[in-house]
Write a protein that holds these residues in place. Structure first.
Motif, mmCIF file in Angstrom:
data_model
loop_
_atom_site.group_PDB
_atom_site.id
_atom_site.type_symbol
_atom_site.label_atom_id
_atom_site.label_comp_id
_atom_site.label_asym_id
_atom_site.label_seq_id
_atom_site.Cartn_x
_atom_site.Cartn_y
_atom_site.Cartn_z
ATOM 1 N N LEU A 1 -25.796 -106.109 -65.877
ATOM 2 C CA LEU A 1 -27.250 -105.782 -67.152
ATOM 3 C C LEU A 1 -28.053 -107.527 -66.651
ATOM 4 O O LEU A 1 -29.470 -106.952 -66.718
ATOM 5 N N ALA A 2 -27.275 -108.050 -66.034
ATOM 6 C CA ALA A 2 -28.656 -109.334 -66.007
ATOM 7 C C ALA A 2 -29.313 -108.738 -64.293
ATOM 8 O O ALA A 2 -30.563 -109.065 -63.776
ATOM 9 N N ARG A 3 -28.566 -108.346 -63.944
ATOM 10 C CA ARG A 3 -29.357 -108.339 -62.392
ATOM 11 C C ARG A 3 -30.012 -107.017 -62.173
ATOM 12 O O ARG A 3 -31.600 -107.130 -61.977
ATOM 13 N N ALA A 4 -30.429 -106.261 -63.593
ATOM 14 C CA ALA A 4 -30.935 -104.843 -63.601
ATOM 15 C C ALA A 4 -32.022 -105.352 -64.596
ATOM 16 O O ALA A 4 -33.443 -104.790 -64.092
ATOM 17 N N GLU A 5 -32.210 -106.266 -65.428
ATOM 18 C CA GLU A 5 -32.726 -107.574 -66.043
ATOM 19 C C GLU A 5 -34.131 -108.107 -64.855
ATOM 20 O O GLU A 5 -34.956 -108.315 -64.739
ATOM 21 N N ARG A 6 -33.630 -109.160 -63.729
ATOM 22 C CA ARG A 6 -33.727 -109.889 -62.610
ATOM 23 C C ARG A 6 -34.771 -108.029 -62.019
ATOM 24 O O ARG A 6 -35.841 -108.940 -61.256
ATOM 25 N N LEU A 7 -33.848 -107.141 -62.355
ATOM 26 C CA LEU A 7 -34.878 -106.615 -60.457
ATOM 27 C C LEU A 7 -35.340 -105.230 -61.408
ATOM 28 O O LEU A 7 -36.007 -104.199 -60.528
#
Length: 76
Positions: A18-24
């Motif tokens: 979820l953190a990665r998806a938000e970043r990207l």
């Protein structure tokens, strides 16, 4: 018993994704599954058979089952 990740692993991995998806600025998909009437298998046939059924489902989910690979190849 099944070789699949447990709930703790899922939440740790989901948090990272979820953190990665938000970043990207990308999307995340989550598959949740319930085995209908699984309790009936244990109650009617015993836990040994229930455990075997869980291991077979896990094998399908891991892609070690030829019919699942066959179904996936049909979609390509």
């Amino acid at each position: 018993m099944t070789g699949l990740p447990n709930t703790r692993f899922m939440f740790m991995h989901l948090t990272r994704e979820l953190a990665r998806a938000e970043r990207l600025k990308s999307e995340v998909a989550l598959l949740v599954m319930d085995l209908d009437n699984f309790k009936d298998i244990n109650d009617s046939h015993g836990h040994q058979i229930g455990d075997r059924a869980l291991r077979q489902v896990a094998a399908v989910l891991r892609g070690r089952h030829s019919s699942l690979r066959h179904l996936c190849s049909l979609r390509r």
